[in-house]
Design a protein around this motif. Sequence first.
Motif, PDB file in Angstrom:
ATOM      1  N   LEU B  37       0.844  -1.157  -0.001  1.00 18.69           N
ATOM      2  CA  LEU B  37       0.080   0.031  -0.009  1.00 18.69           C
ATOM      3  C   LEU B  37       0.610   1.250  -0.111  1.00 18.69           C
ATOM      4  N   THR B  38       0.461   2.051  -0.841  1.00 15.49           N
ATOM      5  CA  THR B  38       1.631   3.411  -0.863  1.00 15.49           C
ATOM      6  C   THR B  38       0.484   4.619  -0.580  1.00 15.49           C
ATOM      7  N   ALA B  39       0.832   5.443   0.306  1.00 16.92           N
ATOM      8  CA  ALA B  39       0.012   6.760   0.519  1.00 16.92           C
ATOM      9  C   ALA B  39       0.130   7.641  -0.649  1.00 16.92           C
ATOM     10  N   LEU B  40      -0.813   8.014  -1.245  1.00 23.67           N
ATOM     11  CA  LEU B  40      -0.625   9.065  -2.250  1.00 23.67           C
ATOM     12  C   LEU B  40      -0.967  10.585  -2.032  1.00 23.67           C
ATOM     13  N   ALA B  41      -1.315  10.839  -0.822  1.00 26.39           N
ATOM     14  CA  ALA B  41      -1.195  12.217  -0.258  1.00 26.39           C
ATOM     15  C   ALA B  41      -0.888  12.295   1.072  1.00 26.39           C
ATOM     16  N   ASP B  42      -0.174  13.429   1.838  1.00 25.97           N
ATOM     17  CA  ASP B  42      -0.215  13.455   3.195  1.00 25.97           C
ATOM     18  C   ASP B  42      -1.370  13.126   3.948  1.00 25.97           C
ATOM     19  N   GLY B  43      -1.100  12.587   4.980  1.00 23.45           N
ATOM     20  CA  GLY B  43      -2.306  12.231   5.986  1.00 23.45           C
ATOM     21  C   GLY B  43      -3.271  11.245   5.601  1.00 23.45           C
ATOM     22  N   ALA B  44      -2.837  10.199   4.573  1.00 26.23           N
ATOM     23  CA  ALA B  44      -3.663   9.243   4.045  1.00 26.23           C
ATOM     24  C   ALA B  44      -3.916   8.228   5.189  1.00 26.23           C
ATOM     25  N   ASN B  45      -4.910   7.362   5.250  1.00 24.95           N
ATOM     26  CA  ASN B  45      -5.456   6.297   5.819  1.00 24.95           C
ATOM     27  C   ASN B  45      -5.758   5.216   5.218  1.00 24.95           C
ATOM     28  N   ALA B  46      -5.338   3.999   5.506  1.00 29.85           N
ATOM     29  CA  ALA B  46      -5.905   2.667   5.082  1.00 29.85           C
ATOM     30  C   ALA B  46      -6.246   1.731   6.200  1.00 29.85           C
ATOM     31  N   THR B  47      -7.551   1.796   6.222  1.00 30.18           N
ATOM     32  CA  THR B  47      -8.223   0.844   7.405  1.00 30.18           C
ATOM     33  C   THR B  47      -8.278  -0.288   6.996  1.00 30.18           C
ATOM     34  N   VAL B  48      -7.684  -1.571   7.486  1.00 29.61           N
ATOM     35  CA  VAL B  48      -7.534  -2.658   6.977  1.00 29.61           C
ATOM     36  C   VAL B  48      -8.141  -3.989   7.996  1.00 29.61           C
ATOM     37  N   LEU B  49      -8.908  -4.712   7.549  1.00 26.02           N
ATOM     38  CA  LEU B  49      -9.631  -6.156   8.142  1.00 26.02           C
ATOM     39  C   LEU B  49      -8.936  -7.105   7.381  1.00 26.02           C
ATOM     40  N   ILE B  50      -8.552  -8.380   7.960  1.00 27.93           N
ATOM     41  CA  ILE B  50      -8.056  -9.578   7.400  1.00 27.93           C
ATOM     42  C   ILE B  50      -8.928 -10.480   7.870  1.00 27.93           C
ATOM     43  N   ILE B  51      -9.397 -11.531   6.936  1.00 24.81           N
ATOM     44  CA  ILE B  51      -9.781 -12.842   7.409  1.00 24.81           C
ATOM     45  C   ILE B  51      -9.655 -13.887   6.636  1.00 24.81           C
ATOM     46  N   GLY B  52      -9.333 -15.091   7.296  1.00 20.61           N
ATOM     47  CA  GLY B  52      -8.655 -16.271   6.783  1.00 20.61           C
ATOM     48  C   GLY B  52      -9.681 -16.862   5.674  1.00 20.61           C
ATOM     49  N   ALA B  53      -9.049 -17.716   4.913  1.00 23.59           N
ATOM     50  CA  ALA B  53      -9.953 -18.272   3.770  1.00 23.59           C
ATOM     51  C   ALA B  53     -10.840 -19.109   4.572  1.00 23.59           C
ATOM     52  N   ASP B  54     -10.658 -19.636   5.574  1.00 21.70           N
ATOM     53  CA  ASP B  54     -11.691 -20.553   6.128  1.00 21.70           C
ATOM     54  C   ASP B  54     -13.007 -19.764   6.317  1.00 21.70           C
ATOM     55  N   ARG B  55     -12.863 -18.447   6.249  1.00 22.87           N
ATOM     56  CA  ARG B  55     -14.065 -17.382   6.809  1.00 22.87           C
ATOM     57  C   ARG B  55     -14.346 -17.298   7.980  1.00 22.87           C
ATOM     58  N   LEU B  56     -13.730 -17.666   9.028  1.00 19.85           N
ATOM     59  CA  LEU B  56     -14.052 -17.530  10.311  1.00 19.85           C
ATOM     60  C   LEU B  56     -12.729 -16.857  11.133  1.00 19.85           C
ATOM     61  N   ASP B  57     -11.550 -17.208  10.773  1.00 22.65           N
ATOM     62  CA  ASP B  57     -10.484 -16.879  11.578  1.00 22.65           C
ATOM     63  C   ASP B  57     -10.082 -15.746  11.157  1.00 22.65           C
ATOM     64  N   ARG B  58     -10.200 -14.553  11.975  1.00 21.30           N
ATOM     65  CA  ARG B  58     -10.098 -13.349  11.705  1.00 21.30           C
ATOM     66  C   ARG B  58      -8.548 -12.801  12.482  1.00 21.30           C
ATOM     67  N   LEU B  59      -8.168 -11.749  11.968  1.00 15.22           N
ATOM     68  CA  LEU B  59      -7.297 -10.549  12.435  1.00 15.22           C
ATOM     69  C   LEU B  59      -7.756 -10.349  13.790  1.00 15.22           C
ATOM     70  N   ASN B  60      -6.800 -10.753  14.976  1.00 10.62           N
ATOM     71  CA  ASN B  60      -7.088 -10.571  16.330  1.00 10.62           C
ATOM     72  C   ASN B  60      -5.844  -9.435  16.851  1.00 10.62           C
ATOM     73  N   ILE B  61      -6.232  -8.417  16.945  1.00 10.58           N
ATOM     74  CA  ILE B  61      -5.320  -7.056  16.997  1.00 10.58           C
ATOM     75  C   ILE B  61      -4.849  -7.424  18.787  1.00 10.58           C
ATOM     76  N   PRO B  62      -5.545  -7.723  19.646  1.00 15.18           N
ATOM     77  CA  PRO B  62      -5.165  -7.994  20.890  1.00 15.18           C
ATOM     78  C   PRO B  62      -4.013  -9.127  21.008  1.00 15.18           C
ATOM     79  N   ASP B  63      -4.308 -10.278  20.628  1.00 18.13           N
ATOM     80  CA  ASP B  63      -3.348 -11.197  20.470  1.00 18.13           C
ATOM     81  C   ASP B  63      -2.030 -10.918  19.729  1.00 18.13           C
TER      82      ASP B  63
END
Lengths: 205, 219
Positions: B37-63
């Motif tokens: 991912l490349t910011a194309l302007a100052d102050g850019a933001n890219a909010t990202v969620l990730i889910i495994g291909a099994d469709r249940l196992d998700r990105l866990n930020i606390p872990d």
Amino acid sequence: MTITSTTVALDTVVEAGDGALVTVPSGGRLRIVDLHGNQAVDTLFYDAHDLENRYSAFDTIREQRAVFLTTGSRLVSTRLDELAVITDDTCGRHDTVGGACSQESNVIRYGEFTRHQHACRQTFLRYGAKAGIGQRQLTHNVNFFMNVPVTSTGGLTFEDGLSAPGKYVEITASRDLFVLISNCPQVNNPCNGWDPTPIQLLGRW
Amino acid sequence: MTPASTPASSPAPAHTHEIPGSAAWSAPVRAGRTLTLTALADGANATVLIIGADRLDRLNIPDTLKSQMSARIKPGMVLMSDRGLALATVMTSSLDWHDCLTGALPDQLLLLELAKHGFGEADLHACINFFSKVSVADDPRASLTYIPDHANAGDTVTLRADQDLLIFVSTAPHALSDGPAASIALQLETPDPAEDPAPDPELCEEAIRALRLTRELIA
Ligand SMILES: [Zn+2]
């Protein structure tokens, strides 16, 4: 209708490593007492009439512009609905960044020998099932009485608790809630003082 | 008899795309591919969620945070799932602080993108706000302050998928920003099989364990 009576509707002890699913009506007050001190109480909140309207740790942190929870903290959902407010707190601060322990995260943090130790997410699944709360409905929880310092340099640690025997926290429900509790069984870090102990739940509504 | 020589396989073509500000994008990303991912302007933001291909196992930020003793996302961290597996590794970034403590506003962007894959509100786990920084004060409540223009145009972050994933990106401004939305360029690449794979970045013991388990079990 908001209930304002102060009848003791619930008075129970949750043993170390056990859990509970408590239905708290709007206006009801739930006090969690750390009977022996330094005991993490992993807690999730759901709108009792809509499980998808559930506690959101990081929306709660953003809305209050602070990491730690204490008296006055509004616990909000992913829709930014207020689910509950912390209305009393003799401990001082509580964590909502550290999440719940699981068998799988224990393996990553401590090694394979912890694979079959009991963990909070086992308790969440066991007690949540009665309300239809399964793996997909689990989210990032509050850790009452747990001390997870976050620093200005972006560091994070688990440290010995700030709590002590008899310290308590009280939440007041802003709507009808399911409160899903795991009295953390973790023995691999200081979050329970290396020795999980019982807690008391006191409900008034 | 000599087997017919197989032609040297060539990598899948790269995919490039520019997500305008306040828009959303999602795609399956196979194990081993990289997403830059490349910011194309100052102050850019890219909010990202990730889910495994099994469709249940998700990105866990606390872990992810407690396993690596960090309150921010930075290069050399493995993004971990609910089930203790490595979803992706932050291979490189021009920034050493990406926010993961302050979530995203409940707008329709991510929800609609999730809905395209059959997901919904129940899947709104904690996200990463790449390119954004919310500083933490050393005060009794660990107060938070949004840092405007943490990212400049040209800042980048590269993730390597460590298993087959679905990745969701929203370019809505950070929830605490009052600046304009900025566009983000993305590039999905497959490493050339004729070359040695890029080595893992320097990782902590816990991250190495998550990667090893993932490779043994599913990748
Ligand atoms: Zn636990």
